[in-house]
Scaffold this motif. Structure first.
Motif, PDB file in Angstrom:
ATOM      1  N   PHE A 108      40.814  28.296  67.396  1.00 57.86           N
ATOM      2  CA  PHE A 108      39.457  28.003  67.880  1.00 57.86           C
ATOM      3  C   PHE A 108      39.530  27.366  69.279  1.00 57.86           C
ATOM      4  CE2 PHE A 108      35.466  25.238  66.713  1.00 57.86           C
ATOM      5  CZ  PHE A 108      34.654  26.067  67.458  1.00 57.86           C
TER       6      PHE A 108
ATOM      7  N   ALA B  36      32.098  38.163  63.416  1.00 62.70           N
ATOM      8  CA  ALA B  36      32.305  37.476  62.139  1.00 62.70           C
ATOM      9  C   ALA B  36      31.347  38.016  61.074  1.00 62.70           C
ATOM     10  CB  ALA B  36      32.116  35.973  62.316  1.00 62.70           C
TER      11      ALA B  36
ATOM     12  N   SER C 280      28.548  24.994  66.800  1.00 65.67           N
ATOM     13  CA  SER C 280      29.588  25.658  66.008  1.00 65.67           C
ATOM     14  C   SER C 280      29.177  25.779  64.539  1.00 65.67           C
ATOM     15  CB  SER C 280      30.904  24.875  66.053  1.00 65.67           C
ATOM     16  OG  SER C 280      31.256  24.547  67.352  1.00 65.67           O
ATOM     17  N   GLY C 281      28.928  24.633  63.918  1.00 68.07           N
ATOM     18  CA  GLY C 281      28.730  24.610  62.475  1.00 68.07           C
ATOM     19  C   GLY C 281      27.399  25.160  62.022  1.00 68.07           C
TER      20      GLY C 281
ATOM     21  N   LEU D  57      33.327  27.476  61.022  1.00 64.56           N
ATOM     22  CA  LEU D  57      33.881  26.470  61.929  1.00 64.56           C
ATOM     23  C   LEU D  57      32.879  25.340  62.098  1.00 64.56           C
ATOM     24  CD1 LEU D  57      35.136  29.039  64.566  1.00 64.56           C
ATOM     25  CD2 LEU D  57      36.575  27.774  62.951  1.00 64.56           C
ATOM     26  N   GLY D  58      33.330  24.252  62.711  1.00 56.60           N
ATOM     27  CA  GLY D  58      32.435  23.129  62.959  1.00 56.60           C
ATOM     28  C   GLY D  58      33.070  22.166  63.929  1.00 56.60           C
TER      29      GLY D  58
ATOM     30  N   LEU E 235      36.558  32.750  63.260  1.00 60.62           N
ATOM     31  CA  LEU E 235      35.472  32.345  62.357  1.00 60.62           C
ATOM     32  C   LEU E 235      35.571  33.097  61.027  1.00 60.62           C
ATOM     33  CD1 LEU E 235      32.826  30.953  61.682  1.00 60.62           C
ATOM     34  CD2 LEU E 235      31.637  32.522  63.208  1.00 60.62           C
TER      35      LEU E 235
ATOM     36  N   ILE F 270      43.768  27.207  62.131  1.00 63.00           N
ATOM     37  CA  ILE F 270      42.540  27.884  62.564  1.00 63.00           C
ATOM     38  C   ILE F 270      41.921  27.113  63.734  1.00 63.00           C
ATOM     39  CG2 ILE F 270      40.138  28.353  61.858  1.00 63.00           C
ATOM     40  CD1 ILE F 270      41.352  29.157  59.073  1.00 63.00           C
TER      41      ILE F 270
ATOM     42  N   PHE G 129      29.380  33.891  72.619  1.00 67.04           N
ATOM     43  CA  PHE G 129      28.694  33.400  71.424  1.00 67.04           C
ATOM     44  C   PHE G 129      28.178  34.546  70.553  1.00 67.04           C
ATOM     45  CE2 PHE G 129      25.114  31.676  69.049  1.00 67.04           C
ATOM     46  CZ  PHE G 129      25.577  30.456  68.622  1.00 67.04           C
TER      47      PHE G 129
ATOM     48  N   ASN H 194      24.645  27.871  55.120  1.00 63.27           N
ATOM     49  CA  ASN H 194      23.991  26.633  55.521  1.00 63.27           C
ATOM     50  C   ASN H 194      22.590  26.536  54.910  1.00 63.27           C
ATOM     51  OD1 ASN H 194      25.844  27.822  57.405  1.00 63.27           O
ATOM     52  ND2 ASN H 194      25.518  26.054  58.703  1.00 63.27           N
TER      53      ASN H 194
END
Lengths: 177, 196
Positions: free
Chosen positions: B26, B63, A140-141, A37-38, A26, B22, B56, B84
């Motif tokens: 993943f 990160a 993920s995203g 990521l997504g 990530l 990547i 998770f 986001n």
């Protein structure tokens, strides 16, 4: 019997090691592309592409296509997430091949039939696909990548996803335990 | 220096190639961690397997700390990293719908692709459902557009919203995660582990 159980268990990576590795992937995504990521975004690209090809611009979907186009230029399939998800399929396959886990099968709790498992998987997929669009990204995203960049929305979506799944766990327990 | 693509240090095509690489990482890590199995994923909601929670949160913290360190070293400009947006209503409504989909289908989008890649038919069916779900969203876009766009708060950071510095928030998150890992280890001992 006990022995096979131990072997089975150790076949997977230690979860904390896996977590650090996933975090580094990530981090690499952010360092390279300036984004996380997504997964659902790649599906959105494919669906936008399909709508552009078949649906007339006057349809309800035109708003959806327009919204996507505002942030993406060019071919909707030539996007970062589409290439990343193609990689996911390859990476998952390589890992499965190394670990000897490549096998066509319906995985389900022995208490339910394969048929029921498939119906639930299909229904769950529809809900998750739809929800990921409303929530602007999936686990993920929106949740994972959003959390890494400390996005408030990412934290809210993460809590909503896991909170709801916990809340509904009792209702769906007969399918899992 | 970073992000490389945003600063045009690498070309658009190189960026897409790296996206593919990547992605391989993943998918590989997800599969190695057991995220290709719906029964392992759903385990967290019943306490018999908490791999989801551990992977998770460890990943999010790794990160997050990595980005903070990279920024400190001058390796990445965090202002150029995508944060986001927060649309309060849709973040909650979308999350709730996804949560039901999760406990029902046993996968999330990324993990379903991962499961499908090693031959899980239920994962392939889940992926089929994902497409239907996105098509439905697109087809009825006008119906939920208003809700989708409601309560836009911009691009706030959770640390700012709580009145904390990024570093202090990161520290608190790590402590909270350690607490959850402790509960997770306890739960795995308490609830019988399923065989799969």
């Amino acid at each position: 019997m006990n022995e096979t159980k131990v072997i089975k268990k150790t076949k997977y990576l230690n979860p904390y090691v896996g977590g650090v590795l996933l975090g580094l992937v990530l981090l690499a995504a952010n360092f390279v592309a300036g984004r996380g990521l997504g997964a659902s975004g790649a599906i959105k690209s494919a669906v936008v592409s399909a709508y552009t090809a078949v649906a007339p611009v006057t349809s309800e979907a035109s708003g959806f296509v327009r919204e996507f186009r505002e942030s993406h230029q060019g071919n909707p399939l030539k996007t970062w997430l589409v290439f990343e998800m193609l990689g996911v399929i390859v990476g998952g396959f390589i890992s499965g091949a190394i670990a000897g886990r490549l096998k066509l099968k319906v995985e389900h709790f022995p208490g339910i039939t394969s048929r029921k498992r498939l119906i639930l998987a299909f229904g769950g997929g529809i809900l998750f696909g739809f929800g990921s669009q409303i929530g602007r990204g999936c686990t993920s995203g929106s949740a994972l990548s959003g959390m890494a960049v400390l996005s408030l929305g990412g934290f809210i979506t993460m809590m909503a996803i896991f909170g709801t799944a916990f809340a509904f766990a009792y209702l769906f327990r007969k399918n899992w335990i | 220096m970073g992000p490389l693509a945003v600063n045009e240090i690498i070309s658009e095509n190189t960026n897409l190639l790296l996206a593919f690489i990547i992605g391989i990482g993943f998918g590989f890590v997800l599969e190695q961690s057991g995220f290709s199995s719906s029964r392992k994923l759903a385990g967290v909601f019943y306490g018999y397997d908490t791999v989801v929670l551990k992977v998770f949160f460890t990943a999010a913290i790794t990160a997050m700390l990595g980005l903070l360190f990279f920024s400190l070293f001058g390796w990445i400009d965090l202002d150029l990293v995508y944060v986001n947006p927060t649309y309060l209503t849709s973040a909650i409504v979308g999350g709730i719908i996804m949560g039901v989909g999760f406990i029902m289908g046993g996968y999330c989008p990324g993990t379903s692709f991962c499961g499908a890649s090693i031959g899980k038919i239920d994962a392939m069916v889940f992926v089929g459902g994902l497409f239907i779900g996105v098509i439905i969203f697109g087809a009825g876009y006008g119906i939920w557009e208003k809700m989708y766009m409601a309560k836009f708060l911009g691009f706030p950071k959770v640390s700012t919203a709580l009145g904390l510095s990024d570093g202090i928030f990161a520290l608190i998150l790590i402590i909270v995660a350690l607490g959850m890992f402790w509960v997770a280890e306890w739960a795995e001992k308490k609830f019988p582990k399923a065989e799969y």
